[in-house]
Design a protein around this motif. Structure first.
Motif: not given
Length: 173
Positions: A53-55, A138-140, A154-157
């Motif tokens: 994944c990009g994350f 990559f949700n937390k 969310g993923s961006v965090a």
């Protein structure tokens, strides 16, 4: 009949309140099981992950968080999932990739469903109680010492962002 159903509902609700918080047992990537209940009294950061994944570089931040806060009681748990079609084909490949590429040494589950009808019971419980369901990798989910969800991200965090670290430090104190 209504009284009986009401009584049953009260008994179940009372049992759940005494049990307190989220529950669940995961298959460990190392074999055996990992139980959320074993970490009761400790904050737990649970992250649904994927190796392609990009994350995926967030693994570095997760390891940094683990290294920084584990002695204070924080548990980091990675839950590899192929629900978004970005995970390797086996748990053994995931484990090897994570160890060789990122040097991970925090707990990881076997490849697990995290959304929809096939979601692991832990993720179903989180959705039922908070409305939160992983929308991507990559949700937390930060679970407090009492077993209740403290925060979701969310993923961006990034795991080592000020927003996530502040929530972790609050959960630790």
């Amino acid at each position: 009949m209504v009284r009986i159903l009401l009584l049953i509902a009260l008994i179940v609700a009372g049992h759940m309140a005494r049990a307190g918080g989220l529950t669940g047992t995961f298959a460990s990537i190392d074999g055996g099981t990992l139980s959320v209940e074993d970490w009761r009294g400790q904050p737990v950061l649970i992250v649904n992950t994927a190796s392609q994944c990009g994350f995926t570089p967030q693994y570095e931040g997760l390891q940094e968080v683990w290294d920084t806060y584990r002695d204070q009681g924080l548990v980091v748990l990675a839950v590899p999932s192929d629900d978004f079609n970005q995970e390797l084909s086996s748990a053994a490949k995931v484990k090897e990739f994570c160890e060789l590429t990122y040097g991970l040494d925090f707990p990881m589950t076997d490849i697990t469903h995290v959304k929809g009808r096939k979601a692991h019971p832990f993720f179903q419980q989180v959705k039922a109680e908070t409305g939160f369901e992983p929308a991507w990798n990559f949700n937390k989910i930060l679970v407090g010492r009492d077993g209740a969800v403290v925060a979701t991200f969310g993923s961006v965090a990034r795991p080592n962002s000020q927003k996530v670290l502040s929530a972790i430090e609050t959960a630790l104190n």
